[in-house]
Design an enzyme around this catalytic site. Structure first.
Site, PDB file in Angstrom:
ATOM      1  N   GLU A   1       6.852  -7.242  -5.591  1.00  0.00           N
ATOM      2  CA  GLU A   1       5.518  -7.726  -5.229  1.00  0.00           C
ATOM      3  C   GLU A   1       5.078  -8.895  -6.121  1.00  0.00           C
ATOM      4  O   GLU A   1       4.491  -9.861  -5.628  1.00  0.00           O
ATOM      5  CB  GLU A   1       4.514  -6.562  -5.283  1.00  0.00           C
ATOM      6  CG  GLU A   1       4.813  -5.525  -4.189  1.00  0.00           C
ATOM      7  CD  GLU A   1       3.929  -4.291  -4.242  1.00  0.00           C
ATOM      8  OE1 GLU A   1       2.957  -4.264  -5.021  1.00  0.00           O
ATOM      9  OE2 GLU A   1       4.217  -3.344  -3.475  1.00  0.00           O
TER      10      GLU A   1
ATOM     11  N   HIS B   1      -5.256  -2.919  -4.645  1.00  0.00           N
ATOM     12  CA  HIS B   1      -3.895  -2.445  -4.383  1.00  0.00           C
ATOM     13  C   HIS B   1      -3.193  -2.240  -5.717  1.00  0.00           C
ATOM     14  O   HIS B   1      -3.485  -2.927  -6.695  1.00  0.00           O
ATOM     15  CB  HIS B   1      -3.137  -3.496  -3.563  1.00  0.00           C
ATOM     16  CG  HIS B   1      -1.655  -3.269  -3.534  1.00  0.00           C
ATOM     17  ND1 HIS B   1      -1.073  -2.335  -2.709  1.00  0.00           N
ATOM     18  CD2 HIS B   1      -0.643  -3.820  -4.254  1.00  0.00           C
ATOM     19  CE1 HIS B   1       0.243  -2.338  -2.918  1.00  0.00           C
ATOM     20  NE2 HIS B   1       0.531  -3.235  -3.847  1.00  0.00           N
TER      21      HIS B   1
ATOM     22  N   LYS C   1      -8.824  -6.767  -3.303  1.00  0.00           N
ATOM     23  CA  LYS C   1      -8.764  -6.990  -1.849  1.00  0.00           C
ATOM     24  C   LYS C   1     -10.015  -7.704  -1.318  1.00  0.00           C
ATOM     25  O   LYS C   1     -11.051  -7.755  -2.002  1.00  0.00           O
ATOM     26  CB  LYS C   1      -8.578  -5.645  -1.142  1.00  0.00           C
ATOM     27  CG  LYS C   1      -7.237  -4.961  -1.451  1.00  0.00           C
ATOM     28  CD  LYS C   1      -7.035  -3.752  -0.542  1.00  0.00           C
ATOM     29  CE  LYS C   1      -5.718  -3.060  -0.817  1.00  0.00           C
ATOM     30  NZ  LYS C   1      -5.453  -1.969   0.157  1.00  0.00           N
TER      31      LYS C   1
ATOM     32  N   ASN D   1     -10.145  -0.489   0.583  1.00  0.00           N
ATOM     33  CA  ASN D   1     -10.170   0.338  -0.632  1.00  0.00           C
ATOM     34  C   ASN D   1     -10.117  -0.487  -1.918  1.00  0.00           C
ATOM     35  O   ASN D   1      -9.612  -0.026  -2.932  1.00  0.00           O
ATOM     36  CB  ASN D   1      -9.078   1.412  -0.571  1.00  0.00           C
ATOM     37  CG  ASN D   1      -7.678   0.835  -0.510  1.00  0.00           C
ATOM     38  OD1 ASN D   1      -7.515  -0.366  -0.342  1.00  0.00           O
ATOM     39  ND2 ASN D   1      -6.678   1.681  -0.651  1.00  0.00           N
TER      40      ASN D   1
ATOM     41  N   TYR E   1       3.455  -6.303   3.230  1.00  0.00           N
ATOM     42  CA  TYR E   1       3.368  -4.880   3.591  1.00  0.00           C
ATOM     43  C   TYR E   1       4.474  -4.458   4.569  1.00  0.00           C
ATOM     44  O   TYR E   1       4.286  -3.510   5.328  1.00  0.00           O
ATOM     45  CB  TYR E   1       1.997  -4.582   4.197  1.00  0.00           C
ATOM     46  CG  TYR E   1       0.887  -4.424   3.172  1.00  0.00           C
ATOM     47  CD1 TYR E   1       0.875  -3.346   2.281  1.00  0.00           C
ATOM     48  CD2 TYR E   1      -0.161  -5.330   3.102  1.00  0.00           C
ATOM     49  CE1 TYR E   1      -0.141  -3.184   1.352  1.00  0.00           C
ATOM     50  CE2 TYR E   1      -1.194  -5.170   2.168  1.00  0.00           C
ATOM     51  CZ  TYR E   1      -1.176  -4.091   1.297  1.00  0.00           C
ATOM     52  OH  TYR E   1      -2.190  -3.928   0.378  1.00  0.00           O
TER      53      TYR E   1
HETATM   54  P1  CMP Z   1      -2.495  -0.118  -0.540  1.00  0.00           P
HETATM   55  O1  CMP Z   1      -2.359   0.466  -1.896  1.00  0.00           O
HETATM   56  O2  CMP Z   1      -2.813  -1.558  -0.453  1.00  0.00           O
HETATM   57  O3  CMP Z   1      -1.149   0.150   0.274  1.00  0.00           O
HETATM   58  C1  CMP Z   1      -1.123   0.279   1.673  1.00  0.00           C
HETATM   59  C2  CMP Z   1      -2.490   0.303   2.261  1.00  0.00           C
HETATM   60  O4  CMP Z   1      -2.571   0.804   3.564  1.00  0.00           O
HETATM   61  C3  CMP Z   1      -3.359   1.266   1.469  1.00  0.00           C
HETATM   62  O5  CMP Z   1      -3.646   0.690   0.217  1.00  0.00           O
HETATM   63  C4  CMP Z   1      -4.530   1.489   2.398  1.00  0.00           C
HETATM   64  O6  CMP Z   1      -5.554   0.539   2.215  1.00  0.00           O
HETATM   65  C5  CMP Z   1      -3.891   1.260   3.752  1.00  0.00           C
HETATM   66  N1  CMP Z   1      -3.858   2.501   4.529  1.00  0.00           N
HETATM   67  C6  CMP Z   1      -3.192   3.615   4.241  1.00  0.00           C
HETATM   68  N2  CMP Z   1      -3.383   4.540   5.205  1.00  0.00           N
HETATM   69  C7  CMP Z   1      -4.200   3.959   6.120  1.00  0.00           C
HETATM   70  C8  CMP Z   1      -4.768   4.391   7.329  1.00  0.00           C
HETATM   71  N3  CMP Z   1      -4.538   5.629   7.819  1.00  0.00           N
HETATM   72  N4  CMP Z   1      -5.562   3.538   7.993  1.00  0.00           N
HETATM   73  C9  CMP Z   1      -5.788   2.286   7.518  1.00  0.00           C
HETATM   74  N5  CMP Z   1      -5.258   1.815   6.375  1.00  0.00           N
HETATM   75  C10 CMP Z   1      -4.485   2.657   5.668  1.00  0.00           C
END
Ligand code: CMP
Length: 141
Positions: free
Chosen positions: A127, A116, A10, A113, A50
């Site tokens: 995906e 993904h 990311k 984070n 998403y």
């Molecule tokens: P990812 O695995 O990319 O899939 C969906 C993403 O949404 C997840 O990682 C997080 O980075 C993001 N996400 C999930 N919950 C929250 C939240 N409460 N606030 C902001 N981002 C979120």
């Protein structure tokens, strides 16, 4: 069980200079890289990718962040790839991620984070298909 998964390094991880270290973990953990692209998503692409989260309160924050900078999209091959990749990256929230996982070591928050991972074989196929054409994926997986 399938052998295909989809990963993204990311924008936060790319910006922080962690791309090489994350790719090194991918290789050291015996994933085969079927396709990899350095790209910048548009907001519309992030929204499409998403789409399953479109009713969630964090949808706009998530898609704005994912289109805020360069990222690396990756198609990966390994036996039981979806679970193997999810185990390697750790919990979605880095505060809950186990020692030695990618998110524990490189992520800073739930939103930013670092990586993904697809959460099912079905989503992995969708995906990978979202970012790669058949011809762009090494075919012998
Ligand atoms: P990812 O695995 O990319 O899939 C969906 C993403 O949404 C997840 O990682 C997080 O980075 C993001 N996400 C999930 N919950 C929250 C939240 N409460 N606030 C902001 N981002 C979120």
């Amino acid at each position: 069980m399938n052998n295909l998964t989809f990963a993204i390094i990311k924008p936060d991880a790319v910006k922080n200079g962690y791309s090489g270290l994350i790719i090194d973990r991918i290789i050291k953990n015996d994933f085969k890289i079927l396709g990899m692209k350095f790209m910048r998503m548009t907001k519309a692409q992030a929204e499409g990718f998403y789409e399953i989260h479109k009713d969630k309160p964090f949808y706009d924050e998530l898609t704005s962040f994912m289109s805020s900078g360069w990222c690396i999209v990756i198609a990966l091959n390994k036996p039981d790839a979806v679970n193997e990749w999810r185990n390697l990256i750790g919990a979605t929230n880095p505060a809950e991620a186990s020692e030695g996982t990618i998110r524990k070591d490189f992520a800073s928050s739930l939103g930013e984070n670092a990586v993904h991972g697809a959460d099912s074989d079905e989503n992995a196929r969708r995906e990978v298909g979202f970012f790669f054409s058949e011809a762009q994926i090494i075919s012998n997986h």
